[in-house]
Design an enzyme around this catalytic site. Structure first.
Site, PDB file in Angstrom:
ATOM      1  N   SER A   1      -5.870   4.818  -3.293  1.00  0.00           N
ATOM      2  CA  SER A   1      -5.214   4.107  -2.194  1.00  0.00           C
ATOM      3  C   SER A   1      -6.114   4.048  -0.969  1.00  0.00           C
ATOM      4  O   SER A   1      -6.892   4.977  -0.703  1.00  0.00           O
ATOM      5  CB  SER A   1      -3.902   4.812  -1.826  1.00  0.00           C
TER       6      SER A   1
ATOM      7  N   TYR B   1       1.124  11.632   0.334  1.00  0.00           N
ATOM      8  CA  TYR B   1       0.778  10.534  -0.563  1.00  0.00           C
ATOM      9  C   TYR B   1      -0.735  10.363  -0.659  1.00  0.00           C
ATOM     10  O   TYR B   1      -1.303  10.334  -1.759  1.00  0.00           O
ATOM     11  CB  TYR B   1       1.416   9.235  -0.070  1.00  0.00           C
TER      12      TYR B   1
END
Length: 323
Positions: A129, A154
């Site tokens: 990401s 995350y």
């Protein structure tokens, strides 16, 4: 044969569909969790199941026995894995951090343990990401540079996956490519994404929440461009004689102010949104910018869809799907 984890998800669906249209055999797995509406996941699967070369299994990678039971018969046939399953969402990771350890880290290790001695396997591509770049991403989002400043669980889970890949490459000589995706949008997108919440709330005459008072900048990347570049990577590195363990950015190098995105959507649908401006949320990045000079040189990274055309396609799909 391809194994696509998270095949009922946004990117997994589009990649599987592309491969199937090219007459490739695809094994898709997904746990169909309830993080967002299951309906759109089942609707995506309905499309994929029309192709005879697609096999789907409802499997949770956290359950090693279930995964092995369903996939074992394909083990020596799968030569490329695209691992897109995982728990998404920066803000949700503040609320429920454990699920990111379970679904992004433990599940990934389970996948690697199953395939670690498979001599037929050519390449594992996995979803990282752009959030791993932290608040310095505007200047340092270069995929060759070491990153160590995540600001959410995350992003930490994604960075951990990159480190785990290095270990398995060292121990078992598995080829890995991690993909740092930048703000992917388009048809069949996740309903929890900002742009789809925005469209839905306008239709319902509800206010939209605009975080950080609309001061965010994002490298919005249309889904077709994501698939284009994933396929470029597969074609270049999905070969038996390849030796690689690397990470690449896939993203639009142009960062767009969030207010500009809102203005574009308002003009296209002809409705002025009711807005509620809210302070910046924990874990949110102020700016993301995809630096892709390296990617252009290595595999020919391309962006073909500008934001104006991408939003047109998104709205057209939205109006048909949610009519």
């Amino acid at each position: 044969m391809y194994l696509v984890t998270g095949a009922a998800g946004f990117i997994g669906f589009h990649l599987s569909l592309f491969l199937l249209r090219k007459q490739k055999s695809v094994i898709g797995i997904d746990n169909i969790n309830n993080y967002y509406s299951k309906k759109i996941k089942f609707d995506r699967l309905k499309i994929l199941k029309k192709y005879p070369k697609f096999k789907f299994y409802k499997v949770d990678l956290k359950n090693r026995k279930s995964f092995a039971k369903n996939i074992n018969k394909y083990k020596n046939k799968i030569d490329i894995i695209i691992h897109l399953a995982g728990q998404a969402g920066v803000r949700y990771s503040i609320i429920n951090p454990i699920t990111y350890i379970e679904n992004n880290i433990i599940s990934y290790i389970n996948l690697l343990e199953f395939f670690k001695k498979d001599s037929n396997l050519k390449l594992i591509i996995y979803a990282s990401s752009s959030s791993i770049y932290g608040e310095h991403g505007s200047k340092k989002s270069i995929s060759s540079q070491t990153q160590n400043d995540p600001i959410s669980i995350y992003s930490t889970s994604k960075l951990t996956m990159e480190l785990i890949s290095k270990v398995y490459n060292h121990l078992y000589k598995i080829n890995f490519i991690g993909i740092r995706f930048f703000s992917v949008y388009g048809p069949w997108g996740r309903p929890d994404m900002f742009y789809l919440k925005f469209l839905r709330n306008i239709k319902l005459n509800k206010k939209i929440d605009i975080f950080n008072y609309g001061k965010h900048y994002r490298s919005f990347t249309y889904i077709d461009d994501v698939i284009l570049n994933l396929v470029k990577i597969i074609n270049k590195f999905g070969k038996k004689n390849t030796s690689i363990c690397d990470v690449f950015n896939i993203g639009n190098p142009t960062s767009i102010h969030l207010k500009n995105l809102i203005n574009i959507i308002e003009k296209k649908i002809g409705i002025k949104a009711k807005k509620r401006f809210i302070k910046k949320q924990p874990g949110d990045l102020t700016l993301t910018k995809s630096l892709i000079t390296r990617e252009r040189k290595i595999f020919g990274h391309q962006i073909k869809t500008n934001l104006n055309n991408g939003i047109d396609k998104l709205i057209n799909w939205y109006n048909n799907y949610y009519k």
